[in-house]
Scaffold this motif. Structure first.
Motif, short mmCIF file in Angstrom:
data_model
loop_
_atom_site.label_atom_id
_atom_site.label_comp_id
_atom_site.label_asym_id
_atom_site.label_seq_id
_atom_site.Cartn_x
_atom_site.Cartn_y
_atom_site.Cartn_z
N GLU A 104 10.89 -10.33 -0.53
CA GLU A 104 9.53 -9.87 -0.82
C GLU A 104 8.56 -11.04 -0.95
O GLU A 104 8.95 -12.16 -1.27
CB GLU A 104 9.51 -9.05 -2.10
N ILE A 105 7.30 -10.75 -0.73
CA ILE A 105 6.22 -11.73 -0.80
C ILE A 105 5.43 -11.49 -2.08
O ILE A 105 5.19 -10.35 -2.47
CB ILE A 105 5.27 -11.59 0.41
N MET A 106 5.01 -12.57 -2.71
CA MET A 106 4.17 -12.47 -3.90
C MET A 106 2.74 -12.86 -3.51
O MET A 106 2.53 -13.92 -2.94
CB MET A 106 4.66 -13.43 -4.99
N LYS A 107 1.77 -11.98 -3.79
CA LYS A 107 0.38 -12.31 -3.55
C LYS A 107 -0.50 -11.49 -4.47
O LYS A 107 -0.11 -10.43 -4.95
CB LYS A 107 -0.02 -12.09 -2.09
N CYS A 108 -1.67 -12.00 -4.72
CA CYS A 108 -2.64 -11.33 -5.58
C CYS A 108 -3.02 -9.99 -4.96
O CYS A 108 -3.31 -9.90 -3.77
CB CYS A 108 -3.88 -12.21 -5.73
N ASP A 109 -3.04 -8.95 -5.80
CA ASP A 109 -3.48 -7.64 -5.34
C ASP A 109 -4.71 -7.17 -6.13
O ASP A 109 -5.04 -5.99 -6.11
CB ASP A 109 -2.36 -6.62 -5.44
N MET A 110 -5.36 -8.12 -6.80
CA MET A 110 -6.54 -7.84 -7.63
C MET A 110 -6.24 -6.80 -8.72
O MET A 110 -7.12 -6.13 -9.22
CB MET A 110 -7.71 -7.37 -6.77
N CYS A 111 -4.96 -6.66 -9.04
CA CYS A 111 -4.48 -5.74 -10.08
C CYS A 111 -4.78 -4.27 -9.78
O CYS A 111 -4.80 -3.45 -10.69
CB CYS A 111 -5.00 -6.13 -11.46
N ILE A 112 -4.96 -3.93 -8.51
CA ILE A 112 -5.20 -2.52 -8.18
C ILE A 112 -3.94 -1.69 -8.38
O ILE A 112 -4.02 -0.48 -8.56
CB ILE A 112 -5.74 -2.32 -6.75
N SER A 113 -2.78 -2.34 -8.38
CA SER A 113 -1.53 -1.61 -8.57
C SER A 113 -1.18 -1.42 -10.04
O SER A 113 -0.18 -0.80 -10.36
CB SER A 113 -0.39 -2.36 -7.87
N THR A 114 -2.00 -1.93 -10.93
CA THR A 114 -1.73 -1.81 -12.35
C THR A 114 -2.61 -0.74 -12.98
O THR A 114 -3.60 -0.31 -12.40
CB THR A 114 -1.98 -3.15 -13.08
N SER A 115 -2.25 -0.33 -14.17
CA SER A 115 -3.04 0.70 -14.86
C SER A 115 -4.42 0.19 -15.28
O SER A 115 -5.34 0.98 -15.44
CB SER A 115 -2.27 1.21 -16.09
#
Length: 136
Positions: A104-115
């Motif tokens: 897997e790759i780690m990259k910033c997702d702007m925290c859209i996947s978090t609550s």
């Protein structure tokens, strides 16, 4: 489109942003999506969610994609072939292989996947060095 900006005159290299990232995504395993420049200051380097993202252009499976409405470059681990072309193509060196799950790759997702739905690195920065700014 918004991007995370850092004011290097305010950043003291405390790495609270990386801890906030770890907690926001998975507090059981210490894995930050933030790359740290260790050339003296330990300052964070963030994914720029590029207008013309090389990581997206080189991804043969479509695991890396750009949402042109939000400006966010996202990663879908279920489509990833683990070829690491995205890592090699990133001109800023901010993509990295997940140390725990090498596929897997780690990259910033702007925290859209978090609550929380907003970048926790910005929310938790004690020096106010990180901001979310509109870029043209």
């Amino acid at each position: 489109m918004k991007r995370i900006k850092i004011d290097r005159t305010k950043c003291v290299g405390c790495l609270t942003c990386t801890t906030a990232c770890i907690i926001a995504h998975d507090s059981r395993e210490a894995r930050s999506r933030i790359t740290v420049d260790s050339n003296g200051s330990y300052a964070p380097i963030f994914c720029r969610h590029c207008d013309q993202p090389e990581c997206v252009f080189t991804c043969m499976t479509g695991a890396m994609s750009k949402d042109y409405e939000t400006g966010i470059v996202s990663y879908d681990k279920n489509r990833c072939a683990s070829c690491y072309m995205c890592i090699m193509a990133c001109p800023y060196g901010v993509l990295k292989a997940d140390a725990k799950k090498q596929t897997e790759i780690m990259k910033c997702d702007m925290c859209i996947s978090t609550s929380e739905g907003k970048p926790q690195c910005i929310a938790k920065c004690p020096m106010g060095a990180l901001t979310l700014r509109e870029v043209l």
